[in-house]
Scaffold this motif. Sequence first.
Motif, PDB file in Angstrom:
ATOM      1  N   PHE A 159      -8.508   4.458   0.487  1.00 49.23           N
ATOM      2  CA  PHE A 159      -9.574   3.386   0.900  1.00 49.23           C
ATOM      3  C   PHE A 159     -11.248   3.272   0.675  1.00 49.23           C
ATOM      4  CE2 PHE A 159      -5.907   1.978   2.305  1.00 49.23           C
ATOM      5  CZ  PHE A 159      -5.577   0.767   1.137  1.00 49.23           C
ATOM      6  N   LYS A 160     -11.834   4.864   0.536  1.00 50.59           N
ATOM      7  CA  LYS A 160     -13.175   5.032   0.081  1.00 50.59           C
ATOM      8  C   LYS A 160     -13.252   4.624  -1.531  1.00 50.59           C
ATOM      9  CE  LYS A 160     -13.531   7.727   4.142  1.00 50.59           C
ATOM     10  NZ  LYS A 160     -13.800   9.791   4.399  1.00 50.59           N
ATOM     11  N   ARG A 161     -12.970   5.317  -1.785  1.00 53.68           N
ATOM     12  CA  ARG A 161     -13.179   5.212  -3.463  1.00 53.68           C
ATOM     13  C   ARG A 161     -12.670   3.727  -4.128  1.00 53.68           C
ATOM     14  NH1 ARG A 161     -10.460   9.854  -3.714  1.00 53.68           N
ATOM     15  NH2 ARG A 161      -7.887   9.647  -3.761  1.00 53.68           N
ATOM     16  N   ALA A 162     -11.530   2.887  -3.784  1.00 49.67           N
ATOM     17  CA  ALA A 162     -10.800   2.324  -4.364  1.00 49.67           C
ATOM     18  C   ALA A 162      -9.953   0.847  -3.723  1.00 49.67           C
ATOM     19  CB  ALA A 162      -9.380   2.628  -5.409  1.00 49.67           C
ATOM     20  N   LYS A 163     -10.545  -0.036  -4.185  1.00 51.94           N
ATOM     21  CA  LYS A 163     -10.154  -1.495  -3.135  1.00 51.94           C
ATOM     22  C   LYS A 163      -8.274  -2.382  -4.060  1.00 51.94           C
ATOM     23  CE  LYS A 163     -14.579  -3.881  -2.829  1.00 51.94           C
ATOM     24  NZ  LYS A 163     -15.445  -4.614  -3.570  1.00 51.94           N
ATOM     25  N   LEU A 164      -8.106  -2.382  -3.346  1.00 52.29           N
ATOM     26  CA  LEU A 164      -6.686  -2.759  -3.513  1.00 52.29           C
ATOM     27  C   LEU A 164      -6.734  -4.633  -4.303  1.00 52.29           C
ATOM     28  CD1 LEU A 164      -4.058  -0.693  -1.090  1.00 52.29           C
ATOM     29  CD2 LEU A 164      -4.730  -0.472  -3.432  1.00 52.29           C
ATOM     30  N   ARG A 165      -6.096  -4.868  -4.967  1.00 49.51           N
ATOM     31  CA  ARG A 165      -6.174  -6.402  -5.377  1.00 49.51           C
ATOM     32  C   ARG A 165      -4.663  -7.024  -5.725  1.00 49.51           C
ATOM     33  NH1 ARG A 165      -9.850 -11.105  -8.115  1.00 49.51           N
ATOM     34  NH2 ARG A 165      -8.217 -11.678  -9.620  1.00 49.51           N
ATOM     35  N   VAL A 166      -4.661  -7.006  -4.672  1.00 49.39           N
ATOM     36  CA  VAL A 166      -2.708  -7.543  -4.454  1.00 49.39           C
ATOM     37  C   VAL A 166      -2.469  -8.851  -4.640  1.00 49.39           C
ATOM     38  CG1 VAL A 166      -0.453  -7.461  -2.752  1.00 49.39           C
ATOM     39  CG2 VAL A 166      -3.202  -6.112  -2.538  1.00 49.39           C
ATOM     40  N   THR A 167      -1.959  -9.344  -6.353  1.00 49.57           N
ATOM     41  CA  THR A 167      -1.128 -10.872  -6.568  1.00 49.57           C
ATOM     42  C   THR A 167       0.038 -10.675  -5.233  1.00 49.57           C
ATOM     43  OG1 THR A 167      -2.175 -10.428  -8.335  1.00 49.57           O
ATOM     44  CG2 THR A 167      -0.181 -11.884  -8.195  1.00 49.57           C
ATOM     45  N   LEU A 168       0.264 -11.887  -4.670  1.00 46.06           N
ATOM     46  CA  LEU A 168       1.471 -12.506  -4.266  1.00 46.06           C
ATOM     47  C   LEU A 168       2.155 -12.729  -5.692  1.00 46.06           C
ATOM     48  CD1 LEU A 168      -0.152 -15.183  -1.499  1.00 46.06           C
ATOM     49  CD2 LEU A 168       0.101 -12.507  -1.382  1.00 46.06           C
ATOM     50  N   ARG A 169       3.775 -12.533  -5.125  1.00 48.32           N
ATOM     51  CA  ARG A 169       4.351 -12.098  -5.795  1.00 48.32           C
ATOM     52  C   ARG A 169       6.050 -13.310  -5.709  1.00 48.32           C
ATOM     53  NH1 ARG A 169       8.104  -7.352  -7.812  1.00 48.32           N
ATOM     54  NH2 ARG A 169       9.806  -8.546  -9.388  1.00 48.32           N
ATOM     55  N   THR A 170       5.639 -14.599  -5.495  1.00 50.51           N
ATOM     56  CA  THR A 170       6.182 -15.891  -5.041  1.00 50.51           C
ATOM     57  C   THR A 170       7.517 -15.973  -5.882  1.00 50.51           C
ATOM     58  OG1 THR A 170       5.522 -17.152  -6.163  1.00 50.51           O
ATOM     59  CG2 THR A 170       4.709 -17.245  -3.421  1.00 50.51           C
ATOM     60  N   ASP A 224     -10.577  -4.200   5.236  1.00 50.08           N
ATOM     61  CA  ASP A 224     -11.650  -5.211   3.918  1.00 50.08           C
ATOM     62  C   ASP A 224     -11.722  -4.046   3.084  1.00 50.08           C
ATOM     63  OD1 ASP A 224     -12.726  -5.890   6.876  1.00 50.08           O
ATOM     64  OD2 ASP A 224     -13.706  -3.837   7.603  1.00 50.08           O
ATOM     65  N   ARG A 225     -10.285  -3.142   2.396  1.00 49.66           N
ATOM     66  CA  ARG A 225     -10.729  -3.071   1.302  1.00 49.66           C
ATOM     67  C   ARG A 225      -9.224  -3.582   0.393  1.00 49.66           C
ATOM     68  NH1 ARG A 225     -14.569  -0.976  -1.516  1.00 49.66           N
ATOM     69  NH2 ARG A 225     -13.530   1.087  -1.671  1.00 49.66           N
ATOM     70  N   ILE A 226      -8.524  -4.697   0.953  1.00 58.10           N
ATOM     71  CA  ILE A 226      -7.915  -5.156   0.544  1.00 58.10           C
ATOM     72  C   ILE A 226      -7.671  -6.949  -0.301  1.00 58.10           C
ATOM     73  CG2 ILE A 226      -5.278  -6.400   1.635  1.00 58.10           C
ATOM     74  CD1 ILE A 226      -4.933  -3.221   2.403  1.00 58.10           C
ATOM     75  N   GLU A 227      -8.092  -6.814  -1.258  1.00 57.20           N
ATOM     76  CA  GLU A 227      -8.157  -8.547  -1.531  1.00 57.20           C
ATOM     77  C   GLU A 227      -7.266  -9.519  -1.995  1.00 57.20           C
ATOM     78  OE1 GLU A 227     -10.706 -11.155  -5.064  1.00 57.20           O
ATOM     79  OE2 GLU A 227     -10.413  -9.093  -5.191  1.00 57.20           O
ATOM     80  N   LEU A 228      -6.790 -10.560  -1.552  1.00 60.47           N
ATOM     81  CA  LEU A 228      -5.219 -11.041  -1.847  1.00 60.47           C
ATOM     82  C   LEU A 228      -5.422 -12.025  -2.700  1.00 60.47           C
ATOM     83  CD1 LEU A 228      -3.376 -11.423   1.960  1.00 60.47           C
ATOM     84  CD2 LEU A 228      -3.204  -9.300  -0.038  1.00 60.47           C
ATOM     85  N   VAL A 229      -4.921 -12.224  -3.423  1.00 54.91           N
ATOM     86  CA  VAL A 229      -5.211 -13.811  -4.782  1.00 54.91           C
ATOM     87  C   VAL A 229      -3.960 -13.798  -4.920  1.00 54.91           C
ATOM     88  CG1 VAL A 229      -7.196 -12.786  -5.812  1.00 54.91           C
ATOM     89  CG2 VAL A 229      -4.445 -12.081  -7.046  1.00 54.91           C
ATOM     90  N   GLU A 230      -3.681 -15.784  -4.982  1.00 56.19           N
ATOM     91  CA  GLU A 230      -2.825 -16.246  -5.815  1.00 56.19           C
ATOM     92  C   GLU A 230      -2.302 -15.809  -7.470  1.00 56.19           C
ATOM     93  OE1 GLU A 230      -0.894 -20.833  -5.607  1.00 56.19           O
ATOM     94  OE2 GLU A 230      -3.435 -20.230  -5.491  1.00 56.19           O
ATOM     95  N   GLY A 231      -0.333 -15.978  -7.211  1.00 59.96           N
ATOM     96  CA  GLY A 231       0.206 -14.615  -8.283  1.00 59.96           C
ATOM     97  C   GLY A 231       0.260 -16.981  -9.011  1.00 59.96           C
ATOM     98  N   ARG A 232       1.738 -16.709  -9.357  1.00 60.42           N
ATOM     99  CA  ARG A 232       2.230 -17.987 -10.042  1.00 60.42           C
ATOM    100  C   ARG A 232       2.169 -19.535  -8.504  1.00 60.42           C
ATOM    101  NH1 ARG A 232       7.263 -20.510  -9.399  1.00 60.42           N
ATOM    102  NH2 ARG A 232       8.156 -19.180  -8.137  1.00 60.42           N
TER     103      ARG A 232
END
Length: 422
Positions: free
Chosen positions: A318-329, A363-371
């Motif tokens: 998490f010091k060198r990377a962010k996680l961009r997480v796509t919800l999987r509905t 703080d290093r995790i971003e949630l984005v909408e998927g389908r």
Amino acid sequence: MPHDDMLERSQSLLLRSATSRRHLTDFFSRALSAFQSSSDSAQKLQVVCTAPPSASSSHASPASAAAHEAQGGKPCYPPHPAPIPPTKRPHTLIVLDSSFNPPTLAHLRMATSAVQDIIRKKRKGGDENDMTGLRLLLLLAVVNADKAPKPAAFDQRLAMMWAFAHDLQRALRGEESEAEDESPDEVMSKKPQIHDSSQLEAAEEQQKQTRQQKQGLVVDISVDIGLTSKPFFHEKSRVIAESEFYKPPPGGQEEEDTMEQVILVGFDTLVRIFDPKYYGPPPPPPPPTSATPVTQVTPVHGTSRGGAPIQQALDPLFKRAKLRVTLRTDDEWGGKQEQMAYLESLLSEEELAKIGGSKQWADRIELVEGRRDGEEIVSSTYARKAAEREEWEKLRRLVSPEVEKWIEGERLYVVDVKPGGC
């Protein structure tokens, strides 16, 4: 486009595909064998090839630009895949790690939306011209080199990644695909026959948003295709950061290691990343010494020297990377509200403390909408089933055009039934 021109274009594409598939497969087979036989492959990332920006882009080399002009301004891709290192260390490397079995339109959406969001943020910060520092890596983990993967071999997956890279670049440029008279974004928006008015309105709204995105946000970036034998994300992130491929060339100006990784994952993958069982048991307490009375209370899990294994693994990540997480509905993972509630609980300070985690991780995790509601479910499993049954029209709703062409041409996933079978 006149009918004769469309026919000629279609025939030339089919010819190109028929004559190049074997060469591409041979190239990726050799690259795969070289990587697996390398004595240090377990410690390093290997970038096999790069899909460069189109020759009309300002990022293209002078030679590519000349070839582009000679071809009447048509997109010009290298005849043979080859790795093309950056001339300076990227400021942002988007990493899409997957089994690519096969790559789908869901992968396409994850990648394009990540690129577009990063560019929007840079524009707001007055940094819109520095697109040469943005790069994307498609990463395939080769975990077991001795056992043939099923149902598609690794060299075939690499070939599909190569096809997918070009579809991805066309989508970002807002161009029509060479394989269809529709762009990948438009194909991605296609749905089966919709009779419900609310679903129809949702479909029209998404098509409107797609057109607006294409009109206002066009970008051209390099897409790398890489191999690793590392199974875990914190290990993959480390070998990417240490890779010489993304460092300044010899003799060049030394730069600070400011390359930020943006790792694209799905909801199901994030759940596994935060599962302590993947990081081993906690380390044993240190043996007592003359300065450490035997009666001293043993530290609880997560507070021993060096921290819990999950903390030792994920703190550097998490010091060198962010996680961009796509919800999987879908039916397996539930709806949007269920996943949001689960993630809110998982990333709470209290739950993170239980596994030896840090509240800064959230703080290093971003949630984005998927389908979206009303959209067809897209997954590699559905794509394999469509190809297995030779339902090519359905497959075209699940994968991008060049990938579909490769699957159909190679008859990947198709189950041949022997004559006389019951």
